[in-house]
Motif scaffolding. Structure first.
Motif, PDB file in Angstrom:
ATOM      1  N   PHE A 187      11.503  11.199   7.636  1.00  7.62           N
ATOM      2  CA  PHE A 187      10.824  10.027   7.093  1.00  7.62           C
ATOM      3  C   PHE A 187      11.379   9.829   5.683  1.00  7.62           C
ATOM      4  CE2 PHE A 187       7.566   7.543   5.001  1.00  7.62           C
ATOM      5  CZ  PHE A 187       7.178   6.646   5.992  1.00  7.62           C
ATOM      6  N   ILE A 188      12.388   8.992   5.577  1.00  9.84           N
ATOM      7  CA  ILE A 188      13.165   8.906   4.338  1.00  9.84           C
ATOM      8  C   ILE A 188      12.781   7.662   3.564  1.00  9.84           C
ATOM      9  CG2 ILE A 188      15.475   8.926   3.339  1.00  9.84           C
ATOM     10  CD1 ILE A 188      16.485  10.024   6.045  1.00  9.84           C
ATOM     11  N   LYS A 189      12.215   7.860   2.384  1.00 17.91           N
ATOM     12  CA  LYS A 189      11.900   6.733   1.516  1.00 17.91           C
ATOM     13  C   LYS A 189      13.189   6.160   0.930  1.00 17.91           C
ATOM     14  CE  LYS A 189       7.449   8.727   0.096  1.00 17.91           C
ATOM     15  NZ  LYS A 189       6.679   9.258  -1.054  1.00 17.91           N
ATOM     16  N   ASN A 246       0.813  -1.220   0.000  1.00 17.32           N
ATOM     17  CA  ASN A 246       0.000   0.000   0.000  1.00 17.32           C
ATOM     18  C   ASN A 246       0.845   1.267   0.000  1.00 17.32           C
ATOM     19  OD1 ASN A 246       0.923  -0.208   2.632  1.00 17.32           O
ATOM     20  ND2 ASN A 246      -0.950   0.643   3.516  1.00 17.32           N
ATOM     21  N   GLY A 247       2.172   1.133  -0.146  1.00 16.36           N
ATOM     22  CA  GLY A 247       3.012   2.322  -0.164  1.00 16.36           C
ATOM     23  C   GLY A 247       4.456   1.970  -0.451  1.00 16.36           C
ATOM     24  N   PRO A 248       5.287   2.979  -0.746  1.00 18.52           N
ATOM     25  CA  PRO A 248       6.696   2.731  -1.070  1.00 18.52           C
ATOM     26  C   PRO A 248       7.505   2.330   0.156  1.00 18.52           C
ATOM     27  CG  PRO A 248       6.247   5.091  -0.994  1.00 18.52           C
ATOM     28  CD  PRO A 248       4.923   4.413  -0.852  1.00 18.52           C
ATOM     29  N   LEU A 249       8.645   1.746  -0.092  1.00 19.87           N
ATOM     30  CA  LEU A 249       9.550   1.348   0.991  1.00 19.87           C
ATOM     31  C   LEU A 249      10.246   2.577   1.564  1.00 19.87           C
ATOM     32  CD1 LEU A 249      11.297  -1.711  -0.726  1.00 19.87           C
ATOM     33  CD2 LEU A 249       9.385  -1.771   0.888  1.00 19.87           C
ATOM     34  N   HIS A 250      10.522   2.542   2.875  1.00 21.81           N
ATOM     35  CA  HIS A 250      11.339   3.580   3.507  1.00 21.81           C
ATOM     36  C   HIS A 250      12.568   2.923   4.127  1.00 21.81           C
ATOM     37  CE1 HIS A 250       9.764   2.279   7.405  1.00 21.81           C
ATOM     38  NE2 HIS A 250       8.530   2.450   6.956  1.00 21.81           N
ATOM     39  N   LEU A 251      13.466   3.727   4.659  1.00 24.20           N
ATOM     40  CA  LEU A 251      14.736   3.185   5.150  1.00 24.20           C
ATOM     41  C   LEU A 251      14.545   2.244   6.335  1.00 24.20           C
ATOM     42  CD1 LEU A 251      17.308   6.102   4.821  1.00 24.20           C
ATOM     43  CD2 LEU A 251      16.629   4.354   3.167  1.00 24.20           C
ATOM     44  N   THR A 292      15.313   4.399  13.974  1.00 23.14           N
ATOM     45  CA  THR A 292      15.043   5.807  14.247  1.00 23.14           C
ATOM     46  C   THR A 292      16.021   6.642  13.421  1.00 23.14           C
ATOM     47  OG1 THR A 292      16.538   5.767  16.179  1.00 23.14           O
ATOM     48  CG2 THR A 292      14.202   5.385  16.588  1.00 23.14           C
ATOM     49  N   VAL A 293      15.710   7.914  13.240  1.00 21.33           N
ATOM     50  CA  VAL A 293      16.591   8.825  12.503  1.00 21.33           C
ATOM     51  C   VAL A 293      16.911  10.006  13.409  1.00 21.33           C
ATOM     52  CG1 VAL A 293      16.839  10.311  10.482  1.00 21.33           C
ATOM     53  CG2 VAL A 293      15.639   8.130  10.276  1.00 21.33           C
ATOM     54  N   ASN A 294      18.192  10.230  13.606  1.00 19.04           N
ATOM     55  CA  ASN A 294      18.658  11.288  14.515  1.00 19.04           C
ATOM     56  C   ASN A 294      18.030  11.150  15.899  1.00 19.04           C
ATOM     57  OD1 ASN A 294      20.300  12.396  12.537  1.00 19.04           O
ATOM     58  ND2 ASN A 294      18.796  13.928  11.905  1.00 19.04           N
ATOM     59  N   GLY A 295      17.898   9.897  16.349  1.00 15.69           N
ATOM     60  CA  GLY A 295      17.461   9.622  17.709  1.00 15.69           C
ATOM     61  C   GLY A 295      15.968   9.661  17.944  1.00 15.69           C
ATOM     62  N   ALA A 296      15.183   9.854  16.900  1.00 20.48           N
ATOM     63  CA  ALA A 296      13.734   9.957  17.081  1.00 20.48           C
ATOM     64  C   ALA A 296      13.017   9.130  16.024  1.00 20.48           C
ATOM     65  CB  ALA A 296      13.285  11.414  17.007  1.00 20.48           C
ATOM     66  N   LYS A 297      11.755   8.825  16.302  1.00 21.74           N
ATOM     67  CA  LYS A 297      10.924   8.115  15.338  1.00 21.74           C
ATOM     68  C   LYS A 297      10.883   8.896  14.032  1.00 21.74           C
ATOM     69  CE  LYS A 297       6.227   6.216  14.910  1.00 21.74           C
ATOM     70  NZ  LYS A 297       4.905   6.088  15.577  1.00 21.74           N
ATOM     71  N   MET A 298      10.913   8.176  12.908  1.00 20.44           N
ATOM     72  CA  MET A 298      10.879   8.847  11.610  1.00 20.44           C
ATOM     73  C   MET A 298       9.648   9.742  11.516  1.00 20.44           C
ATOM     74  SD  MET A 298      12.405   6.307   8.696  1.00 20.44           S
ATOM     75  CE  MET A 298      11.279   4.954   8.968  1.00 20.44           C
ATOM     76  N   SER A 299       9.859  10.946  11.016  1.00 18.09           N
ATOM     77  CA  SER A 299       8.781  11.935  11.004  1.00 18.09           C
ATOM     78  C   SER A 299       8.794  12.713   9.689  1.00 18.09           C
ATOM     79  CB  SER A 299       8.948  12.911  12.175  1.00 18.09           C
ATOM     80  OG  SER A 299       8.156  14.058  12.008  1.00 18.09           O
ATOM     81  N   LYS A 300       7.644  12.814   9.055  1.00 19.09           N
ATOM     82  CA  LYS A 300       7.544  13.598   7.832  1.00 19.09           C
ATOM     83  C   LYS A 300       7.732  15.081   8.127  1.00 19.09           C
ATOM     84  CE  LYS A 300       4.584  10.309   5.381  1.00 19.09           C
ATOM     85  NZ  LYS A 300       3.246  10.056   4.775  1.00 19.09           N
ATOM     86  N   SER A 301       7.188  15.553   9.253  1.00 22.85           N
ATOM     87  CA  SER A 301       7.275  16.980   9.578  1.00 22.85           C
ATOM     88  C   SER A 301       8.713  17.407   9.864  1.00 22.85           C
ATOM     89  CB  SER A 301       6.384  17.307  10.785  1.00 22.85           C
ATOM     90  OG  SER A 301       6.820  16.608  11.942  1.00 22.85           O
ATOM     91  N   ARG A 302       9.524  16.492  10.412  1.00 25.60           N
ATOM     92  CA  ARG A 302      10.929  16.811  10.692  1.00 25.60           C
ATOM     93  C   ARG A 302      11.838  16.480   9.513  1.00 25.60           C
ATOM     94  NH1 ARG A 302       9.562  14.647  15.878  1.00 25.60           N
ATOM     95  NH2 ARG A 302      10.361  12.607  15.258  1.00 25.60           N
TER      96      ARG A 302
END
Length: 536
Positions: free
Chosen positions: A340-342, A19-24, A327-337
Motif C-alpha cells: 500500500f504505497i502512498k 480524509n487521507g493522503p494520496l496513494h499510487l 494492483t501491486v505485484n498482482g494483488a490488491k494494495m495491502s498495508k500488511s504486505r
C-alpha cells in the motif's frame, strides 16, 4: 489525414477525498488526464484543466473530530498535501480548489434551486439507522454487525466481504455503530430527493451521443434499462457540508456538491466572471467538457451528473475517460504486505516520479482496464526503455558530434542510411501516434516510440560511426557519418516529441540539450538540420 480544427476544452479529474493522503492507485487517473491535457496543448488546443479536494461528508467530520481540529483546519491541511503530491508527479492543474468554498456553495445552491423550480425535487419521510449516543444518523458504512447470510462478524451495513452478499443495514445481526459502539435504532427523518425518473430519456439521449468507451456505455445502459430511481440528496445534522436553502438542519449529500466542484474550481480560476464561466458550462457552450474518473464512480458521472446538468439548464459532458484500479505485484494494495504505497512514500524514496508516469503509460490502453505495478517489472522497464533504448541514442551520438563536428548537425540527411532516416521522420506515423494519445492508448504510443529507438540503435550499431570516423574523410562536414549521427539525433528528437506529454521534465531537458524552443506537435514534420546542439 489533416489536423483537426483547434478545440476549446475543459478537463477535470475526479476529486480526491480529503480524509487521507494520496496513494499510487489514485495517481493512475490523474497522470492519464495530465498526459492527455499536455498532448492537446501540444496540438495547439485551448485547454483548461481543473480539480479540487472533495471536502464534505460524515467521514471528514469524524476524522477531524478524531484529530481534535475543526473540519476546516483538517481539510486545509489535506488539500495542501494533495496539491503538493500532484505537482511532484507533474500533474499540472490550472487551478486546484476545494468543494468547501464560496464558489461551490453558490453554484450548488443555484443548481439545486433550478432543479427545484423545474419540479425535480421532492421530499418524503424515510426511516434510517440512528446512533443514540452520538445523536446522528449513520451511513451504511458506519454500521457493522454479523452478515445475515453467512454469519461472519464485523461486516459493514451494505455488503459482506466474506460471502459477497449485499443487503441493507437493517438486515445485519447484532448491529453496532462504528462511531460509538451503540446499537443503532430506527428513526424517521424528512429527506429531499432528486427525481431522476423524470430525466431518464434525457440521460439516455446524452449517453447515446457522448464520447464514452463501449464497455462503460454498456454498464450505464444496464442501469438505465432497470430504470432510474429517485436519488436521496440530503443528509441530517450533524454533517459537514452546505445546508440546503430553506431546510434548516438538512445538508446537501456530498455527491450532490462534489461534481459541482468542477465548475467551482473553474469559476475561481476565472475570477468568478459569470460570462466567462457560461462560455464553458452554459447551455450554448461550444467548449468540450471531459471528465477523467475511476470506474467505481461512473454511475455518478454517467447518470446523476448529466441529469443534474440537464435539469438545471447547463451543458452536459462531451465525454468520460474511465480508468481502472491499480494492483501491486498482482494483488490488491495491502498495508500488511507492504504494497500500500502512498504517493509521498514513493517520492520520499528518491524515485523519479516521471518513471511512474512512463510505466503507467506502458500499461494503459483505451478503456477502463486494471493495471498492475510489478515492482521488478517497473525497474526493468525503466532501465530497458528509457536508459537502454531512448537516452542511449543521444549519449552515443552527442559526444561524436561534438568531438568531430563542433556539435553541429549536418545540413541535410540525404547521405544517411535509409533505415535511420525512416526513423528520423514521421513517415505518415504522426496520425497513428496522435490517435493513440487522443484515445488514451498510451501503450500503443510507447510501443511505437520504442520501435523507433530499437531501429535507430540497431542501425547505429551496424553502421558503427565511431569506427568509420577514424577515416579523415568521414570527419568532414556533411559526410555520411555526420549525416547518420545527425539522423540518429533526429530520431531521438522525434521520440522526444511523442513522449513529451508522458515525460515533460525529461523532455524539457532534451529541449535544452538540443537548443530548441519547447516542442509542439507539428515540429515532428520538419527535421532538425544545420543546427548546433549543446553538450550532452
Amino acid at each position: 489525414m489533416s489536423a483537426p480544427a483547434l478545440r476549446k476544452i475543459l478537463v477535470t479529474n475526479a476529486l480526491p477525498y480529503a480524509n487521507g493522503p494520496l496513494h499510487l492507485g489514485h495517481m493512475v487517473g490523474y497522470i492519464q488526464a495530465d498526459i492527455w491535457v499536455r498532448f492537446q496543448r501540444m496540438c495547439g488546443n485551448d485547454v483548461t484543466y481543473v480539480c479540487a479536494d472533495d471536502a464534505h461528508g460524515t467521514p471528514i467530520m469524524l476524522a477531524a473530530e478524531k484529530a481534535g481540529v475543526a473540519p476546516e483546519t483538517f481539510i486545509a491541511g489535506m488539500q495542501a498535501s494533495h496539491a503538493a503530491d500532484f505537482a511532484a508527479f507533474g500533474v499540472a492543474f490550472d487551478h486546484y480548489h476545494s468543494t468547501h468554498s464560496d464558489e461551490n456553495r453558490r453554484l450548488s445552491e443555484s443548481i439545486y434551486s433550478k432543479l427545484k423550480a423545474g419540479g425535480y425535487i421532492a421530499s418524503r419521510s424515510i426511516e434510517q439507522a440512528y446512533d443514540p449516543v452520538k445523536e446522528m444518523f449513520l451511513p451504511d458504512r458506519y454500521i457493522k454487525g454479523e452478515c445475515p447470510k453467512c454469519g461472519t462478524k464485523d461486516q459493514y451495513g451494505d455488503n459482506c466481504e466474506s460471502c459477497g452478499a449485499t443487503y441493507g443495514p437493517t438486515d445485519l445481526k447484532n448491529p453496532f455503530s462504528v462511531v460509538s459502539g451503540a446499537t443503532p435504532v430506527l428513526k424517521e427523518s424528512e429527506h429531499y430527493f432528486f427525481q431522476l425518473t423524470k430525466l431518464q430519456q434525457e440521460v439516455e439521449q446524452w449517453l447515446e451521443a457522448a464520447n464514452v468507451h463501449a464497455s462503460v456505455k454498456a454498464k450505464l445502459a444496464e442501469w438505465l434499462d432497470s430504470g432510474l430511481k429517485d436519488w436521496d440528496i440530503s443528509r441530517d445534522a450533524p454533517y459537514f457540508g452546505f445546508e440546503i436553502p430553506g431546510a434548516p438542519g438538512k445538508y446537501f449529500y456530498v455527491w450532490l456538491d462534489a461534481p459541482i466542484g468542477y465548475f467551482a474550481s473553474l469559476s475561481a480560476l476565472l475570477g468568478n466572471d459569470a460570462e466567462k464561466l457560461a462560455a464553458f458550462i452554459g447551455p450554448n457552450s461550444t467548449a468540450e467538457l471531459w471528465h477523467f474518473i475511476g470506474k467505481d464512480i461512473i454511475n455518478f458521472h454517467g447518470l446523476f451528473w448529466p441529469a443534474m446538468l440537464k435539469g438545471a439548464g447547463h451543458r452536459q459532458p462531451t465525454g468520460l475517460s474511465v480508468n481502472g484500479y491499480l494492483t501491486v505485484n498482482g494483488a490488491k494494495m495491502s498495508k500488511s504486505r507492504g504494497t500500500f504505497i502512498k504517493a509521498r512514500t514513493f517520492l520520499d524514496a528518491g524515485l523519479n516520479p516521471e518513471y511512474l508516469r512512463y510505466y503507467f503509460a506502458t500499461k494503459l490502453i483505451e478503456g477502463p482496464i486494471d493495471i498492475d505495478l510489478d515492482l521488478k517489472g517497473f525497474e526493468d522497464t525503466i532501465n530497458s526503455h528509457l536508459v537502454g533504448k531512448y537516452v542511449n541514442i543521444a549519449s552515443r551520438c552527442a559526444r561524436l558530434l561534438h568531438e568531430h563536428f563542433g556539435g553541429r548537425l549536418s545540413d541535410s540527411l540525404g547521405k544517411a542510411s535509409p533505415s535511420i532516416v525512416v526513423r528520423a521522420t514521421p513517415q505518415g506515423d504522426l496520425d497513428v501516434i496522435r490517435e493513440c494519445l487522443e484515445t488514451g492508448n498510451l501503450s500503443g504510443l510507447v510501443r511505437h516510440a520504442m520501435f523507433i529507438a530499437d531501429e535507430c540503435n540497431e542501425t547505429l550499431h551496424a553502421y558503427a560511426p565511431w569506427t568509420r570516423l577514424k577515416n579523415p574523410d568521414e570527419r568532414l562536414p556533411n559526410s555520411e557519418s555526420h549525416q547518420n549521427l545527425s539522423a540518429a539525433i533526429n530520431a531521438f528528437r522525434l521520440i522526444s516529441i511523442y513522449l513529451k506529454p508522458v515525460l515533460p521534465k525529461l523532455v524539457s531537458d532534451v529541449e535544452a540539450f538540443l537548443g530548441v524552443t519547447p516542442f509542439v506537435w507539428n515540429d515532428a514534420d520538419t527535421p532538425l538540420v544545420a543546427h548546433n546542439i549543446n553538450v550532452y
